[in-house]
Design an enzyme around this catalytic site. Structure first.
Site, mmCIF file in Angstrom:
data_model
loop_
_atom_site.group_PDB
_atom_site.id
_atom_site.type_symbol
_atom_site.label_atom_id
_atom_site.label_comp_id
_atom_site.label_asym_id
_atom_site.label_seq_id
_atom_site.Cartn_x
_atom_site.Cartn_y
_atom_site.Cartn_z
ATOM 1 C CB THR A 95 -4.858 -1.583 4.062
ATOM 2 O OG1 THR A 95 -3.607 -1.446 4.733
ATOM 3 C CG2 THR A 95 -4.934 -0.559 2.946
ATOM 4 C CE1 TYR A 107 3.936 12.201 2.698
ATOM 5 C CE2 TYR A 107 4.387 12.894 4.945
ATOM 6 C CZ TYR A 107 4.185 13.205 3.619
ATOM 7 O OH TYR A 107 4.237 14.507 3.216
ATOM 8 C CE1 TYR A 142 0.673 -5.875 4.692
ATOM 9 C CE2 TYR A 142 -0.724 -4.201 5.705
ATOM 10 C CZ TYR A 142 -0.404 -5.007 4.627
ATOM 11 O OH TYR A 142 -1.159 -4.938 3.479
ATOM 12 N NE ARG A 178 -2.278 -1.133 -0.035
ATOM 13 C CZ ARG A 178 -3.329 -0.430 -0.455
ATOM 14 N NH1 ARG A 178 -3.410 0.862 -0.198
ATOM 15 N NH2 ARG A 178 -4.302 -1.021 -1.125
ATOM 16 C CE LYS A 190 -1.688 -8.428 4.865
ATOM 17 N NZ LYS A 190 -2.782 -7.431 4.961
ATOM 18 C CB ILE A 221 -3.549 -11.380 6.323
ATOM 19 C CG1 ILE A 221 -2.999 -11.966 7.634
ATOM 20 C CG2 ILE A 221 -4.534 -10.240 6.624
ATOM 21 C CD1 ILE A 221 -2.288 -10.971 8.525
#
Length: 292
Positions: free
Chosen positions: A43, A106, A132, A137, A160, A202
């Site tokens: 990202t 989404y 992740y 998000r 992550k 990260i």
């Protein structure tokens, strides 16, 4: 397998195009500064606004420039498993050490859908996979039971964790019965996360202060918690400034002050306000990252 300060690398642009010379320069700088690993095209690397060819080119350039000196964990995630598999196969051919895969943003799959998304990627490739988990998000959350189920797949080797829930490594360790890597996805909680069993971060801030962020991780890995906390105290204002406005505008502006690349981002990320620029500059001065 993967530990320490792993930079979520920015993607430098100049006049709307990928700045390949700056990208190579950044990679070399990170190796010299003690960064323990690199994540290209995550990202922070503006992967949502890269073309397919640009995405692949960044992976190839980073792998080539690193030349095996530190691990490269290529961003290959997508809410479309077909695309995720394609990027993972490319990363494998390019010589990456692992891939990073975000949960299905989404389209908001349920836990069974998340499992089968990641399993499809796992079964189609040979590289180790870092999951992740970033509910702020992606909206969806890889729950601990699903994480443990996924960890049963041999090439899913870590997570992550950007949930903000510092109990996650404790909870997941009760369920995961193999060696597994927990990496924080949030700079501000990285020290606290490692106390819970994490072995690295990260990091966005590592784009700006790679030596200092790597030192924090080195201290935690050595069990020198008081020193790690003291250094993290100094870094907190920089961590906060990186997200004063939508990322990676903060990181790119900060790196531009170091003369490493342009501050240019792609829409919809906008240039920083004057106030935020001054805030970042001042924090960098306070940390002796810039000459006074």
């Amino acid at each position: 397998m993967f530990q320490g300060s792993i930079v979520a690398l920015i993607t430098p642009f100049r006049d709307g195009q990928l700045d390949e010379a700056a990208l190579r320069r950044l990679v070399e700088w990170h190796v010299e500064q003690g960064t323990h690993g690199i994540v290209p095209v995550g990202t922070t690397g503006e992967s949502p606004t890269l073309t397919h060819d640009e995405h692949c080119r960044v992976i190839a350039l980073v792998v080539e420039q690193v030349a095996g000196r530190i691990p490269v964990i290529a961003g290959a995630g997508s809410n479309n498993p077909v695309e995720a598999i394609e990027y993972t196969r490319y990363a494998e051919q390019a010589g990456a050490d692992a891939t990073l895969h975000v949960a299905g943003y989404y389209n908001r799959p349920n836990q069974e859908g998340l499992y089968h998304h990641f399993k499809a990627v796992h079964d189609a490739t040979e590289l180790p996979i870092i999951l992740y988990n970033i509910p702020p998000r992606a909206i969806v959350d890889i729950q601990p039971q699903t994480m443990a189920r996924l960890a049963e797949l041999p090439r899913i080797v870590g997570v992550k964790d950007a949930t903000g829930d510092l109990s996650r490594p404790w909870t997941e360790r009760q369920l995961i019965k193999k060696p597994f890597t927990w990496l924080s996805g949030e700079d501000a909680t990285a020290v606290a996360y490692n106390i819970g069993g994490g072995t690295g971060c990260i990091s966005v801030t590592a784009n700006v202060a790679p030596k200092l962020v790597a030192e924090v991780q080195n201290l935690t890995l050595a069990g020198r918690w008081e020193e790690a906390r003291a250094l993290q105290d100094r870094l907190i204002p920089l961590h906060q400034a990186m997200f004063a406005e939508p990322s990676p505008a903060g990181a790119k502006y900060a790196v531009s002050l170091l003369g490493m690349c342009s501050e240019e981002c792609r829409l919809p990320v906008m240039p920083l306000s004057t106030a935020t620029k001054e805030r970042i500059r001042q924090v960098m001065l306070d940390l002796d990252l810039l000459e006074k």
